[in-house]
Design a protein around this motif. Sequence first.
Motif, PDB file in Angstrom:
ATOM      1  N   TYR A 128       0.863  -1.273  -0.174  1.00 16.87           N
ATOM      2  CA  TYR A 128       0.134   0.273   0.173  1.00 16.87           C
ATOM      3  C   TYR A 128       0.940   1.245  -0.070  1.00 16.87           C
ATOM      4  CZ  TYR A 128      -4.015   3.368   1.365  1.00 16.87           C
ATOM      5  OH  TYR A 128      -4.740   4.452   1.245  1.00 16.87           O
ATOM      6  N   HIS A 129       0.607   1.529  -1.481  1.00 17.59           N
ATOM      7  CA  HIS A 129       1.349   2.886  -0.446  1.00 17.59           C
ATOM      8  C   HIS A 129       0.132   4.841  -0.616  1.00 17.59           C
ATOM      9  CE1 HIS A 129       0.330   3.048  -5.211  1.00 17.59           C
ATOM     10  NE2 HIS A 129       0.879   4.617  -5.147  1.00 17.59           N
ATOM     11  N   HIS A 130       0.548   5.642  -0.526  1.00 19.53           N
ATOM     12  CA  HIS A 130       0.053   7.086  -0.226  1.00 19.53           C
ATOM     13  C   HIS A 130       0.852   8.031  -0.750  1.00 19.53           C
ATOM     14  CE1 HIS A 130      -3.996   9.344   0.449  1.00 19.53           C
ATOM     15  NE2 HIS A 130      -3.073  10.341   1.001  1.00 19.53           N
ATOM     16  N   ASP A 131       0.815   9.406  -0.745  1.00 22.51           N
ATOM     17  CA  ASP A 131       1.300  10.628  -1.491  1.00 22.51           C
ATOM     18  C   ASP A 131       0.173  11.666  -0.817  1.00 22.51           C
ATOM     19  OD1 ASP A 131       2.105  12.762  -2.304  1.00 22.51           O
ATOM     20  OD2 ASP A 131       3.095  11.698  -3.944  1.00 22.51           O
ATOM     21  N   ALA A 132       0.326  12.131  -0.484  1.00 22.54           N
ATOM     22  CA  ALA A 132       0.472  13.545   0.557  1.00 22.54           C
ATOM     23  C   ALA A 132      -0.822  14.853  -1.142  1.00 22.54           C
ATOM     24  CB  ALA A 132       0.392  14.210   2.129  1.00 22.54           C
ATOM     25  N   LEU A 133       0.047  14.993  -1.927  1.00 21.61           N
ATOM     26  CA  LEU A 133      -0.353  15.521  -2.855  1.00 21.61           C
ATOM     27  C   LEU A 133       0.550  16.746  -2.391  1.00 21.61           C
ATOM     28  CD1 LEU A 133      -3.141  13.651  -4.366  1.00 21.61           C
ATOM     29  CD2 LEU A 133      -0.841  13.313  -5.172  1.00 21.61           C
ATOM     30  N   ILE A 134       1.262  17.023  -2.136  1.00 19.81           N
ATOM     31  CA  ILE A 134       1.444  18.427  -1.263  1.00 19.81           C
ATOM     32  C   ILE A 134       2.451  19.011  -2.186  1.00 19.81           C
ATOM     33  CG2 ILE A 134       2.139  19.867   0.348  1.00 19.81           C
ATOM     34  CD1 ILE A 134       1.609  18.067   2.505  1.00 19.81           C
ATOM     35  N   HIS A 135       3.261  18.522  -2.997  1.00 15.77           N
ATOM     36  CA  HIS A 135       3.940  19.743  -3.793  1.00 15.77           C
ATOM     37  C   HIS A 135       3.837  19.324  -5.563  1.00 15.77           C
ATOM     38  CE1 HIS A 135       6.513  20.630  -0.308  1.00 15.77           C
ATOM     39  NE2 HIS A 135       6.349  17.578   0.617  1.00 15.77           N
ATOM     40  N   GLY A 136       4.123  19.958  -5.883  1.00 15.09           N
ATOM     41  CA  GLY A 136       4.215  20.010  -7.601  1.00 15.09           C
ATOM     42  C   GLY A 136       5.145  18.821  -8.142  1.00 15.09           C
ATOM     43  N   THR A 137       6.334  18.501  -8.163  1.00 13.33           N
ATOM     44  CA  THR A 137       6.915  17.728  -7.758  1.00 13.33           C
ATOM     45  C   THR A 137       7.270  16.200  -7.134  1.00 13.33           C
ATOM     46  OG1 THR A 137       9.010  19.407  -8.697  1.00 13.33           O
ATOM     47  CG2 THR A 137       9.812  17.258  -8.099  1.00 13.33           C
ATOM     48  N   ARG A 138       6.924  15.117  -7.547  1.00 12.00           N
ATOM     49  CA  ARG A 138       6.022  14.429  -6.595  1.00 12.00           C
ATOM     50  C   ARG A 138       7.286  12.717  -7.442  1.00 12.00           C
ATOM     51  NH1 ARG A 138       0.964  16.262  -7.607  1.00 12.00           N
ATOM     52  NH2 ARG A 138       0.489  14.237  -9.300  1.00 12.00           N
ATOM     53  N   VAL A 139       6.999  11.689  -6.498  1.00 13.95           N
ATOM     54  CA  VAL A 139       8.153  10.773  -6.944  1.00 13.95           C
ATOM     55  C   VAL A 139       7.013   9.173  -7.115  1.00 13.95           C
ATOM     56  CG1 VAL A 139       9.157   8.562  -5.641  1.00 13.95           C
ATOM     57  CG2 VAL A 139       9.773  10.799  -4.645  1.00 13.95           C
ATOM     58  N   TYR A 140       7.318   9.207  -8.496  1.00 12.44           N
ATOM     59  CA  TYR A 140       6.555   7.900  -8.557  1.00 12.44           C
ATOM     60  C   TYR A 140       6.917   6.825  -8.146  1.00 12.44           C
ATOM     61  CZ  TYR A 140       4.263   5.078 -12.519  1.00 12.44           C
ATOM     62  OH  TYR A 140       4.218   3.519 -13.502  1.00 12.44           O
ATOM     63  N   PHE A 141       5.511   6.069  -8.209  1.00  9.75           N
ATOM     64  CA  PHE A 141       5.783   5.176  -7.846  1.00  9.75           C
ATOM     65  C   PHE A 141       4.663   3.955  -8.435  1.00  9.75           C
ATOM     66  CE2 PHE A 141       4.809   1.904  -4.567  1.00  9.75           C
ATOM     67  CZ  PHE A 141       5.071   1.478  -3.728  1.00  9.75           C
ATOM     68  N   ASP A 142       4.783   2.837  -8.837  1.00  9.06           N
ATOM     69  CA  ASP A 142       4.797   1.722  -9.945  1.00  9.06           C
ATOM     70  C   ASP A 142       4.385   0.322  -8.569  1.00  9.06           C
ATOM     71  OD1 ASP A 142       3.573  -0.268 -11.040  1.00  9.06           O
ATOM     72  OD2 ASP A 142       5.150  -0.051 -12.944  1.00  9.06           O
ATOM     73  N   GLU A 143       2.858   0.000  -7.901  1.00 11.21           N
ATOM     74  CA  GLU A 143       2.679  -0.443  -7.342  1.00 11.21           C
ATOM     75  C   GLU A 143       2.402  -1.713  -7.891  1.00 11.21           C
ATOM     76  OE1 GLU A 143      -1.604   0.778  -9.679  1.00 11.21           O
ATOM     77  OE2 GLU A 143       0.470   1.313  -8.469  1.00 11.21           O
ATOM     78  N   ALA A 144       3.363  -1.961  -9.219  1.00 12.16           N
ATOM     79  CA  ALA A 144       3.325  -3.052  -9.622  1.00 12.16           C
ATOM     80  C   ALA A 144       4.863  -3.752  -9.963  1.00 12.16           C
ATOM     81  CB  ALA A 144       2.412  -3.472 -10.922  1.00 12.16           C
ATOM     82  N   GLU A 145       5.083  -3.132  -9.457  1.00  9.10           N
ATOM     83  CA  GLU A 145       7.459  -3.195  -9.640  1.00  9.10           C
ATOM     84  C   GLU A 145       7.746  -3.918  -8.683  1.00  9.10           C
ATOM     85  OE1 GLU A 145      10.406  -0.517 -11.723  1.00  9.10           O
ATOM     86  OE2 GLU A 145       9.202   0.624 -10.503  1.00  9.10           O
ATOM     87  N   LEU A 146       8.378  -4.114  -8.637  1.00  2.36           N
ATOM     88  CA  LEU A 146       9.047  -5.115  -7.085  1.00  2.36           C
ATOM     89  C   LEU A 146      10.035  -4.778  -7.024  1.00  2.36           C
ATOM     90  CD1 LEU A 146       8.477  -9.376  -8.519  1.00  2.36           C
ATOM     91  CD2 LEU A 146       7.202  -8.215  -6.205  1.00  2.36           C
ATOM     92  N   LEU A 147      10.545  -4.557  -5.608  1.00  6.98           N
ATOM     93  CA  LEU A 147      11.763  -3.799  -5.214  1.00  6.98           C
ATOM     94  C   LEU A 147      12.920  -4.329  -5.019  1.00  6.98           C
ATOM     95  CD1 LEU A 147       9.071  -1.133  -2.579  1.00  6.98           C
ATOM     96  CD2 LEU A 147      10.138  -0.906  -5.350  1.00  6.98           C
ATOM     97  N   PRO A 148      14.254  -3.798  -5.695  1.00  2.00           N
ATOM     98  CA  PRO A 148      14.907  -4.707  -5.425  1.00  2.00           C
ATOM     99  C   PRO A 148      15.716  -4.476  -3.922  1.00  2.00           C
ATOM    100  CG  PRO A 148      15.420  -3.129  -7.007  1.00  2.00           C
ATOM    101  CD  PRO A 148      14.108  -2.977  -6.685  1.00  2.00           C
ATOM    102  N   LEU A 149      16.174  -6.120  -2.961  1.00  2.00           N
ATOM    103  CA  LEU A 149      16.945  -5.570  -1.707  1.00  2.00           C
ATOM    104  C   LEU A 149      17.571  -3.962  -1.585  1.00  2.00           C
ATOM    105  CD1 LEU A 149      16.244  -8.998  -0.594  1.00  2.00           C
ATOM    106  CD2 LEU A 149      14.532  -7.116  -0.844  1.00  2.00           C
ATOM    107  N   HIS A 150      18.663  -4.864  -2.820  1.00  2.00           N
ATOM    108  CA  HIS A 150      20.453  -4.032  -3.093  1.00  2.00           C
ATOM    109  C   HIS A 150      19.979  -2.577  -2.847  1.00  2.00           C
ATOM    110  CE1 HIS A 150      20.065  -5.628  -6.703  1.00  2.00           C
ATOM    111  NE2 HIS A 150      20.878  -4.396  -6.878  1.00  2.00           N
TER     112      HIS A 150
END
Length: 261
Positions: free
Chosen positions: A111-133
């Motif tokens: 689960y992820h959430h962005d408060a959408l306060i800033h114009g420049t935000r981090v893109y987050f793909d909820e389907a993307e696996l995150l590498p450990l290293h």
Amino acid sequence: MGTITKALSLLNHFSASRSEIGLTEFRNLSGQDKATVHRHLTELTANGFLEQNPDTKGYRLGPAILRLAAVRERLFPARRLVAPLVEQLAGELGELVHVSLREGNHLSPLYHHDALIHGTRVYFDEAELLPLHATASGLAMLAFGPIDLLPKLLKTKLKPSTGYTITDTELLKQTVEQVRNDGIAFIDQGFEEHVSSFASPIFGDLPEAVGTIAVAAPTVRMTDELKAKIRISLPIAATEVTEKLGGVVPVDLRRIWRDAA
């Protein structure tokens, strides 16, 4: 990989930007031969994990995925439990917050959430696996997850995501040890350029991490003031998420967090 693993691994190529994949693209993405890929796709389709678009002949995720996801969330309502805590922390910090659970040698976003306060935000793909290293979440998992997780990862080739990704085995071991001492992980542009993140482990009913909670922000916004705020808020949120999932933060880690506060 075994036959079942090879077949199921094809599902990991879907994402928000890649909702439909054809046979040739699957072959290129997986590195498997065309006949093998076609056989896996046929079996996955027959069992409802995929469905084929009759017009394009491309494959998309099938109804079995929805059914199993609904069963999982009903029996183990992790997403519903962590959502309010993630949204609260995102609101307090004004940045993207996400919780991920370990899936083999990767982390799977929950689960992820962005408060959408800033114009420049981090893109987050909820389907993307995150590498450990390459991610703060991964470093936190390597530091506090199953004891054999890091040795197994070190036997594989560490692929760079950016020019800042840790690919040297000795440096990775040193970094993970530092995370154990600090109780929190930080990485600067390891997975995505111009993005920095912090992460803390979350636990289940065993004294090893099952996942992580992380804060990600554009590097230009990751000021000393924001870093200090995250270092205080993130362990508190990690404790709350752990408790919501029915787990307990190990005593030694609680002590580290308390001393750092």
